[in-house]
Design a protein around this motif. Structure first.
Motif, short mmCIF file in Angstrom:
data_model
loop_
_atom_site.label_atom_id
_atom_site.label_comp_id
_atom_site.label_asym_id
_atom_site.label_seq_id
_atom_site.Cartn_x
_atom_site.Cartn_y
_atom_site.Cartn_z
N ASN A 165 30.48 47.87 36.55
CA ASN A 165 31.24 47.35 37.68
C ASN A 165 32.55 46.72 37.22
OD1 ASN A 165 29.42 48.13 39.65
ND2 ASN A 165 28.27 46.24 39.54
N ALA A 166 32.50 45.99 36.11
CA ALA A 166 33.72 45.39 35.57
C ALA A 166 34.72 46.47 35.15
CB ALA A 166 33.39 44.47 34.40
N MET A 167 34.21 47.57 34.59
CA MET A 167 35.10 48.65 34.17
C MET A 167 35.75 49.33 35.37
SD MET A 167 33.05 50.14 30.89
CE MET A 167 34.12 51.53 30.69
N VAL A 168 35.03 49.45 36.47
CA VAL A 168 35.62 50.01 37.70
C VAL A 168 36.75 49.10 38.17
CG1 VAL A 168 35.20 50.47 40.15
CG2 VAL A 168 33.58 51.29 38.42
N THR A 169 36.52 47.80 38.12
CA THR A 169 37.56 46.84 38.50
C THR A 169 38.80 47.01 37.63
OG1 THR A 169 35.91 45.25 39.26
CG2 THR A 169 38.09 44.38 38.71
N VAL A 170 38.59 47.10 36.33
CA VAL A 170 39.70 47.24 35.39
C VAL A 170 40.43 48.56 35.60
CG1 VAL A 170 40.31 47.46 32.94
CG2 VAL A 170 38.75 45.65 33.70
N ASP A 171 39.69 49.64 35.83
CA ASP A 171 40.32 50.93 36.12
C ASP A 171 41.22 50.84 37.34
OD1 ASP A 171 39.32 52.33 33.95
OD2 ASP A 171 37.59 53.11 35.06
N GLU A 172 40.78 50.14 38.36
CA GLU A 172 41.59 49.95 39.57
C GLU A 172 42.86 49.17 39.24
OE1 GLU A 172 41.32 51.08 42.82
OE2 GLU A 172 39.83 52.39 41.93
N LEU A 173 42.73 48.13 38.43
CA LEU A 173 43.91 47.34 38.06
C LEU A 173 44.89 48.16 37.24
CD1 LEU A 173 42.07 44.02 37.23
CD2 LEU A 173 43.70 44.38 39.09
N ILE A 174 44.38 48.99 36.36
CA ILE A 174 45.26 49.87 35.57
C ILE A 174 45.99 50.83 36.51
CG2 ILE A 174 45.34 51.74 33.87
CD1 ILE A 174 42.93 50.30 32.48
N GLY A 175 45.25 51.43 37.43
CA GLY A 175 45.85 52.37 38.37
C GLY A 175 46.84 51.74 39.32
N GLU A 176 46.64 50.47 39.63
CA GLU A 176 47.52 49.77 40.57
C GLU A 176 48.66 49.04 39.89
OE1 GLU A 176 47.37 49.86 43.92
OE2 GLU A 176 45.76 51.31 43.70
N SER A 177 48.77 49.15 38.57
CA SER A 177 49.85 48.48 37.85
C SER A 177 51.17 48.94 38.44
CB SER A 177 49.79 48.80 36.36
OG SER A 177 48.62 48.29 35.80
N PHE A 211 45.20 45.56 30.47
CA PHE A 211 43.94 45.96 31.07
C PHE A 211 43.29 47.13 30.35
CE2 PHE A 211 45.61 43.40 34.59
CZ PHE A 211 44.55 42.52 34.68
N ILE A 212 44.07 47.95 29.67
CA ILE A 212 43.48 48.99 28.81
C ILE A 212 42.72 48.33 27.67
CG2 ILE A 212 44.05 50.79 27.13
CD1 ILE A 212 46.29 51.64 29.16
N GLN A 213 43.27 47.26 27.11
CA GLN A 213 42.57 46.53 26.05
C GLN A 213 41.34 45.81 26.59
OE1 GLN A 213 44.82 44.17 23.32
NE2 GLN A 213 46.28 45.82 22.91
N VAL A 214 41.45 45.28 27.82
CA VAL A 214 40.28 44.65 28.45
C VAL A 214 39.16 45.67 28.59
CG1 VAL A 214 39.39 43.61 30.58
CG2 VAL A 214 41.60 42.86 29.66
N LYS A 215 39.51 46.88 29.02
CA LYS A 215 38.50 47.94 29.18
C LYS A 215 37.84 48.25 27.84
CE LYS A 215 37.78 52.56 30.98
NZ LYS A 215 38.39 53.72 31.64
N GLN A 216 38.64 48.32 26.78
CA GLN A 216 38.07 48.59 25.46
C GLN A 216 37.12 47.47 25.04
OE1 GLN A 216 38.34 51.45 23.60
NE2 GLN A 216 36.71 50.42 22.47
N GLU A 217 37.48 46.24 25.33
CA GLU A 217 36.61 45.11 25.00
C GLU A 217 35.30 45.16 25.81
OE1 GLU A 217 36.85 43.12 22.54
OE2 GLU A 217 38.91 43.53 21.94
N LEU A 218 35.38 45.61 27.05
CA LEU A 218 34.16 45.79 27.85
C LEU A 218 33.23 46.81 27.20
CD1 LEU A 218 35.60 45.70 31.45
CD2 LEU A 218 33.87 44.14 30.55
N LEU A 219 33.82 47.89 26.70
CA LEU A 219 33.02 48.92 26.02
C LEU A 219 32.38 48.36 24.74
CD1 LEU A 219 35.45 51.95 26.42
CD2 LEU A 219 33.20 51.68 27.50
#
Length: 79
Positions: A36-48, A68-76
Motif C-alpha cells: 500500500n505504501a508503494m502504491v502511494t509512492v508510485d502515485e506521488l512519483i506520477g503526480e510530480s 520518492f524513487i528513493q523512498v520506493k527503493q527503501e520500501l523494497l
C-alpha cells in the motif's frame, strides 16, 4: 526527512490502517502495508508536477521525483 525515514514512516502509517480482523499474521500485515505504501509512492512519483523542484529536507537535495524513487527503493529494502 531522508528517503529511508520517509519509507519507514509510510510503512508504519499504512500498517496502522489495517484492521486486526483482516490479518492472519504479522508477515501478511507487513506485506500489505508495504504494498500500500508503494502504491502511494508510485502515485506521488506520477503526480510530480515539476521534476526539477528540489525538496528541502535536511540531508536531502533531490528533486521530488528522485526523492520518492528513493523512498520506493527503501520500501523494497524493508524487512
Amino acid at each position: 526527512m531522508t528517503p529511508k525515514d520517509k519509507a519507514k514512516d509510510l510503512f508504519v502509517k499504512h500498517l496502522e490502517l489495517i484492521p486486526d480482523s483482516l490479518i492472519q499474521n504479522n508477515e501478511d500485515a507487513g506485506m500489505l502495508a508495504r504494498l500500500n505504501a508503494m502504491v502511494t509512492v508510485d502515485e506521488l512519483i506520477g503526480e510530480s508536477s515539476d521534476k526539477r523542484i528540489t525538496i528541502r529536507f535536511p540531508k536531502c537535495n533531490l528533486t521530488d521525483a528522485e526523492y520518492f524513487i528513493q523512498v520506493k527503493q527503501e520500501l523494497l529494502n524493508l524487512k
